[in-house]
Design a protein around this motif. Structure first.
Motif, PDB file in Angstrom:
ATOM      1  N   THR A 670       0.840  -1.203   0.000  1.00  0.00           N
ATOM      2  CA  THR A 670       0.000   0.000   0.000  1.00  0.00           C
ATOM      3  C   THR A 670       0.876   1.255   0.000  1.00  0.00           C
ATOM      4  O   THR A 670       0.591   2.235  -0.696  1.00  0.00           O
ATOM      5  CB  THR A 670      -0.928  -0.008   1.235  1.00  0.00           C
ATOM      6  N   ALA A 671       1.974   1.212   0.796  1.00  0.00           N
ATOM      7  CA  ALA A 671       2.864   2.377   0.848  1.00  0.00           C
ATOM      8  C   ALA A 671       3.451   2.658  -0.536  1.00  0.00           C
ATOM      9  O   ALA A 671       3.506   3.814  -0.982  1.00  0.00           O
ATOM     10  CB  ALA A 671       3.974   2.125   1.860  1.00  0.00           C
ATOM     11  N   LEU A 672       3.845   1.600  -1.238  1.00  0.00           N
ATOM     12  CA  LEU A 672       4.426   1.797  -2.567  1.00  0.00           C
ATOM     13  C   LEU A 672       3.379   2.325  -3.549  1.00  0.00           C
ATOM     14  O   LEU A 672       3.643   3.243  -4.346  1.00  0.00           O
ATOM     15  CB  LEU A 672       4.990   0.482  -3.099  1.00  0.00           C
ATOM     16  N   ALA A 673       2.172   1.732  -3.476  1.00  0.00           N
ATOM     17  CA  ALA A 673       1.108   2.187  -4.378  1.00  0.00           C
ATOM     18  C   ALA A 673       0.813   3.661  -4.115  1.00  0.00           C
ATOM     19  O   ALA A 673       0.627   4.463  -5.047  1.00  0.00           O
ATOM     20  CB  ALA A 673      -0.138   1.335  -4.163  1.00  0.00           C
ATOM     21  N   SER A 674       0.795   4.009  -2.832  1.00  0.00           N
ATOM     22  CA  SER A 674       0.524   5.407  -2.482  1.00  0.00           C
ATOM     23  C   SER A 674       1.646   6.301  -2.994  1.00  0.00           C
ATOM     24  O   SER A 674       1.422   7.401  -3.486  1.00  0.00           O
ATOM     25  CB  SER A 674       0.353   5.495  -0.961  1.00  0.00           C
ATOM     26  N   LEU A 675       2.888   5.762  -2.896  1.00  0.00           N
ATOM     27  CA  LEU A 675       4.037   6.561  -3.337  1.00  0.00           C
ATOM     28  C   LEU A 675       3.981   6.836  -4.836  1.00  0.00           C
ATOM     29  O   LEU A 675       4.132   7.972  -5.278  1.00  0.00           O
ATOM     30  CB  LEU A 675       5.322   5.801  -2.987  1.00  0.00           C
ATOM     31  N   VAL A 676       3.718   5.768  -5.610  1.00  0.00           N
ATOM     32  CA  VAL A 676       3.775   5.976  -7.069  1.00  0.00           C
ATOM     33  C   VAL A 676       2.547   6.695  -7.608  1.00  0.00           C
ATOM     34  O   VAL A 676       2.612   7.368  -8.629  1.00  0.00           O
ATOM     35  CB  VAL A 676       4.001   4.658  -7.840  1.00  0.00           C
ATOM     36  N   THR A 677       1.411   6.573  -6.903  1.00  0.00           N
ATOM     37  CA  THR A 677       0.223   7.273  -7.402  1.00  0.00           C
ATOM     38  C   THR A 677       0.092   8.677  -6.814  1.00  0.00           C
ATOM     39  O   THR A 677      -0.634   9.509  -7.317  1.00  0.00           O
ATOM     40  CB  THR A 677      -1.060   6.512  -7.024  1.00  0.00           C
ATOM     41  N   GLY A 678       0.785   8.894  -5.704  1.00  0.00           N
ATOM     42  CA  GLY A 678       0.683  10.208  -5.064  1.00  0.00           C
ATOM     43  C   GLY A 678      -0.550  10.348  -4.198  1.00  0.00           C
ATOM     44  O   GLY A 678      -0.829  11.430  -3.670  1.00  0.00           O
ATOM     45  N   PHE A 679      -1.320   9.272  -4.013  1.00  0.00           N
ATOM     46  CA  PHE A 679      -2.496   9.338  -3.124  1.00  0.00           C
ATOM     47  C   PHE A 679      -2.059   9.036  -1.696  1.00  0.00           C
ATOM     48  O   PHE A 679      -1.577   7.934  -1.438  1.00  0.00           O
ATOM     49  CB  PHE A 679      -3.551   8.307  -3.546  1.00  0.00           C
ATOM     50  N   PRO A 680      -2.212   9.931  -0.780  1.00  0.00           N
ATOM     51  CA  PRO A 680      -1.788   9.625   0.595  1.00  0.00           C
ATOM     52  C   PRO A 680      -2.780   8.699   1.307  1.00  0.00           C
ATOM     53  O   PRO A 680      -3.960   8.686   0.950  1.00  0.00           O
ATOM     54  CB  PRO A 680      -1.753  10.983   1.274  1.00  0.00           C
ATOM     55  N   VAL A 681      -2.289   7.955   2.293  1.00  0.00           N
ATOM     56  CA  VAL A 681      -3.167   7.120   3.122  1.00  0.00           C
ATOM     57  C   VAL A 681      -3.234   7.800   4.492  1.00  0.00           C
ATOM     58  O   VAL A 681      -2.185   8.096   5.073  1.00  0.00           O
ATOM     59  CB  VAL A 681      -2.583   5.705   3.277  1.00  0.00           C
ATOM     60  N   PRO A 682      -4.443   8.052   5.008  1.00  0.00           N
ATOM     61  CA  PRO A 682      -4.529   8.742   6.304  1.00  0.00           C
ATOM     62  C   PRO A 682      -3.798   7.956   7.381  1.00  0.00           C
ATOM     63  O   PRO A 682      -3.885   6.726   7.412  1.00  0.00           O
ATOM     64  CB  PRO A 682      -6.036   8.761   6.605  1.00  0.00           C
ATOM     65  N   PRO A 683      -3.075   8.630   8.290  1.00  0.00           N
ATOM     66  CA  PRO A 683      -2.289   7.905   9.302  1.00  0.00           C
ATOM     67  C   PRO A 683      -3.138   7.112  10.282  1.00  0.00           C
ATOM     68  O   PRO A 683      -2.638   6.175  10.896  1.00  0.00           O
ATOM     69  CB  PRO A 683      -1.522   9.008  10.036  1.00  0.00           C
ATOM     70  N   GLU A 684      -4.417   7.486  10.427  1.00  0.00           N
ATOM     71  CA  GLU A 684      -5.214   6.709  11.389  1.00  0.00           C
ATOM     72  C   GLU A 684      -5.776   5.433  10.756  1.00  0.00           C
ATOM     73  O   GLU A 684      -6.603   4.750  11.346  1.00  0.00           O
ATOM     74  CB  GLU A 684      -6.307   7.558  12.040  1.00  0.00           C
ATOM     75  N   VAL A 685      -5.287   5.141   9.545  1.00  0.00           N
ATOM     76  CA  VAL A 685      -5.631   3.855   8.931  1.00  0.00           C
ATOM     77  C   VAL A 685      -4.415   2.928   9.089  1.00  0.00           C
ATOM     78  O   VAL A 685      -3.314   3.320   8.730  1.00  0.00           O
ATOM     79  CB  VAL A 685      -5.944   4.021   7.435  1.00  0.00           C
ATOM     80  N   ALA A 686      -4.652   1.767   9.666  1.00  0.00           N
ATOM     81  CA  ALA A 686      -3.515   0.837   9.820  1.00  0.00           C
ATOM     82  C   ALA A 686      -3.882  -0.481   9.171  1.00  0.00           C
ATOM     83  O   ALA A 686      -5.048  -0.738   8.870  1.00  0.00           O
ATOM     84  CB  ALA A 686      -3.203   0.627  11.288  1.00  0.00           C
TER      85      ALA A 686
END
Ligand code: ADP
Length: 766
Positions: A670-686
């Motif tokens: 998920t971190a990589l997908a977020s990195l390459v797409t530029g969509f952030p994941v909210p920190p309160e999501v684990a």
């Protein structure tokens, strides 16, 4: 003609026998009278007169005549010749009618030689009788022995011959052969009596010596006891050990070794350099609980009460322990696997061991195995070393003083092997019911029975318990407490105990719910309650000062007062950050001290497609990282172009264990997908879950600890593998209620739920 069956007398023609007159009359039906002829039959076996039949007799008999019937009631019968029973018929009045014919013999015996040999036999008999009380009697009797056949009649009661042997003599036609055989029989008989009496007297001497020895010993013991009682202060060290040794009730091997060492000590004297070592050893040997302790009757109700008295919650654990206790009651001994309590520190593993001891009415002993690297720590050092001592098991038994304690082997996961042998294998022997009835500590060097000991192991983590040891054990998980459970434990157990420990009477100190909450939230960061216990102890100590200064007051501690009672700052609690940045995702980790959150951080820098992984997880993470990169490339082919001319850096901060590598798979992807797409994941999501190359999310372990950590750290929404849904029942309700828990089967589901655009992972055509 009178007939007469005769059973065990040597009847040979030419001989003479003596019968009681009553017997004569009973057998023949007549009063004895001199000159009366009788036939003596030989009975094959001992039978009652009424059971006799025609077949009860041997075919040859001896005919004789009554020589004398004296006034003492004895009848002398001269035996004359052999007769053959040609026909025999039993009459109704229990007598027999017979027709007999004379059986001649071969007269081949030289009378002179017979006389010479008769004399030799007589001499032998008389020398045997020499010195006996009946010697005179025998001599007067022997004067009438005019043939060997007479001797035979007189001696037959002492010869112990069988009826067949006697008949064999009678059957011989040749007088010489009969004479030879009879002579041998008489001499052998005498020899036998001689040997027997020699053996008997030797044996008697042995016995007499033994009796004497034991009588003397008893006397000494008695006198020594009297002396000791008169002057108890003078009982010497050696004497004390001697008394203890004999009274300890140890097994034969131990007693033998003990006596050996005691004798050595006596020989060397108390000033010898070895004396100290020998005394220490004997002291240990004699104070071990050799006698079996009485097993107490176990009441399930009492056991349940004892378990509930000291511990709140832990329902599953208590249920399992009660089962074990029930089995113990039915079988009378520990059976099946050894229980192993596994969980974070402070979750009550050791203290519930103590409660089990109380429930069973047994002693409790704790043996810490943390840091044990040497086999000798378990099994003891050999006595030859200076400063050698017993291993921890025997030491524990010695301390508790009974043979059936509950022994908690603490921290079995902290054992490690070294060049000095493997302590785990020594421990295996201790725990194995097939072997532990004769456990031999190297120092003690004699077997000790551990089979009545109830062993319980504890560990923080299963990963480091050696495999063979783990196979012997049944693992019971202690999951860690939710804040609500912690509050309950604090209120019901920890606070009352802390107050009692510093002497604050009940009612003089009140701690509000808010204050307890604040202590838990801000001053501890743990799965168990050990830290909380320390904080409450500290709170009570501080309160004690105020209560001594102002005895009339009742103290009440509110949430806002808590910092005044603590001499420490609130612990730094990892809380999820506020701002979301692409490439950073919150993961969940399991650690031996409970769960924790961790951030997976990813970054792209200009380069050539290299992957760097930093942080504690190293190699395990590298594999997860490669799977994650491949997955992202396959699901987001356009965006993933970026990997060609960029290097990827993945960082996993400390706090996780190597085992967490795979379970961070979904977080990493998920971190990589977020990195390459530029969509952030909210920190309160684990999230937590393993991923496979096909994009599936696979189950993980330690879900309860992870979810508790998530809730503690302010996480609101958690993704878990669908297969882990069944573990949710282990998670305290209050934790579940505060989280939005979403189950996922595939990476795609997670990404879609987070609104990161992607397409299903379909293998790319090459
Ligand atoms: P562990 O062996 O798991 O490290 P301990 O048994 O030493 O933990 O427990 C630490 C302290 O916490 C003890 O004082 C114990 O009484 C207390 N404690 C732990 N769990 C409970 C519980 N469920 N109820 C009451 N007290 C508890």
């Amino acid at each position: 003609m009178a007939q007469m069956p005769l059973y065990n007398t040597l009847t040979l023609p030419g001989g003479r026998i003596w019968l009681r007159a009553v017997d004569y009359q009973a057998l023949t039906g007549k009063a004895p009278a001199a000159g009366e002829r009788i036939t003596l039959l030989m009975q094959k076996e001992d039978q009652a007169r009424e059971d006799l039949t025609e077949k009860s007799f041997f075919p040859l008999a001896v005919a004789g005549v009554v020589a004398e019937a004296d006034e003492n009631g004895f009848v002398t019968v001269e035996l004359q010749n052999r007769v053959h029973i040609d026909e025999i018929v039993r009459l109704p009045n229990q007598t027999f009618s017979m027709s007999l014919s004379r059986r001649p013999e071969t007269e081949d015996l030289d009378p002179a030689e017979a006389q010479r040999r008769l004399k030799a036999v007589k001499d032998r008999i008389l020398s045997f009788a020499a010195g006996q009380r009946w010697e005179g009697f025998l001599r007067s009797f022997a004067e009438h022995w005019d043939s060997l056949w007479t001797v035979a009649g007189a001696m037959s009661p002492w010869l112990h011959t069988s009826v067949e042997e006697r008949y064999a003599l009678l059957e011989k036609d040749s007088l010489k052969e009969r004479f030879d055989a009879l002579e041998r029989m008489l001499l052998e008989g005498l020899e036998m009596v001689d040997v027997q009496s020699a053996a008997q007297s030797a044996q008697r001497e042995d016995y007499e010596k033994l009796y004497r020895e034991s009588a003397i010993k008893k006397q000494i013991e008695y006198l020594q006891k009297e002396l000791d009682a008169m002057h108890p202060e003078n009982v010497s060290e050696i004497r004390r050990l001697e008394l203890k040794l004999e009274e300890a009730g140890m097994n034969e091997t131990a007693l033998k070794e003990g006596r050996k060492v005691l004798n050595r000590l006596k020989g060397e004297g108390s000033s010898s350099p070895e004396a100290g070592m020998l005394t220490d050893w004997l002291d240990l040997l004699t104070s071990l609980p050799w006698k079996k302790a009485e097993a107490r009757e176990i009441s399930m109700e009492e056991a349940r009460r004892a378990l509930n008295a000291e511990h709140s919650g832990l329902e599953k654990v208590k249920r399992r322990i009660l089962q074990q206790i029930a089995v113990l009651r039915l079988k009378g001994r520990q059976s099946g696997s050894i229980l192993c309590f596994v969980g974070a520190p402070g979750t009550g593993k050791t203290s519930i061991g103590e409660s089990i001891a109380k429930a069973l009415g047994r002693e409790y002993v704790r043996v810490s195995l943390g840091g044990v690297r040497d086999e000798a720590d378990i099994r003891g050092h050999r006595r030859t070393y200076i400063g050698s001592m017993p291993g921890r098991i025997i030491d524990g038994i010695h301390k508790c003083g009974t043979s059936n304690p509950v022994m908690v082997l603490d921290e079995v996961d902290k054992l490690s092997a070294s060049y000095n042998g493997d302590p785990a294998s020594a421990l295996l022997e201790v725990l194995d019911p097939e072997q532990n009835f004769s456990f031999t500590d190297h120092y003690l060097n004699v077997p000790f029975d551990l089979s009545d000991v109830l062993f319980i192991c504890t560990a923080n983590s299963l990963d480091t318990i050696p495999e063979p040891l783990l196979n012997r054990m049944e693992v019971i998980q202690f999951q860690g407490y939710s804040p609500l459970e912690k509050r309950q434990i604090a209120r019901e157990h920890l606070l009352p105990k802390a107050m009692a420990a510093v002497g604050i009477p009940a009612g003089k100190l009140e701690v509000s719910e808010g204050a307890v909450c604040r202590l838990i939230e801000e001053y501890t960061r743990e799965a168990g309650v050990r830290g909380l216990k320390k904080r409450l102890d500290q709170l009570c100590r501080t309160a004690a000062v105020s209560l001594v200064e102002r005895p009339e007051e009742t103290l009440r501690v509110e949430a806002e007062d808590v910092p005044d009672y603590m001499d420490m700052n609130p612990v730094h609690r990892k809380q999820v950050g506020e701002s979301a940045r692409p490439g950073i995702v919150t993961g969940l980790a399991w650690t031996p001290v409970g769960g924790d959150i961790l951030y997976i951080q990813t970054l792209l820098t200009r380069g050539s497609g290299k992957i760097t992984v930093t942080g504690q997880l190293g190699d395990v993470m590298k594999e997860s990282a490669e799977i994650a990169v491949s997955l992202v490339k396959s699901m987001l082919p356009e965006q993933a172009e970026v990997f060609r001319d960029h290097d990827l850096h993945i960082h996993v901060p400390d706090g996780a264990t190597p085992k967490d590598g795979p379970s961070a798979g979904i977080t990493l992807t998920t971190a990589l997908a977020s990195l390459v797409t530029g969509f952030p994941v909210p920190p309160e999501v684990a999230m937590t879950g393993e991923v496979s190359l096909s994009g599936d999310v696979n189950p993980i372990g330690g879900l309860p600890e992870k979810l508790m950590a998530a809730q503690r750290s302010g996480v609101k929404r958690v993704f878990i593998p669908r297969e882990n849904l069944q573990d949710l029942k282990e998670v305290p309700e209050e934790v579940r209620n505060q989280l939005t828990i979403q189950a996922a089967d595939t990476v795609e589901e997670v990404l879609s739920a987070l609104e990161i655009p992607c397409r299903p992972s379909i293998p790319q055509a090459i």
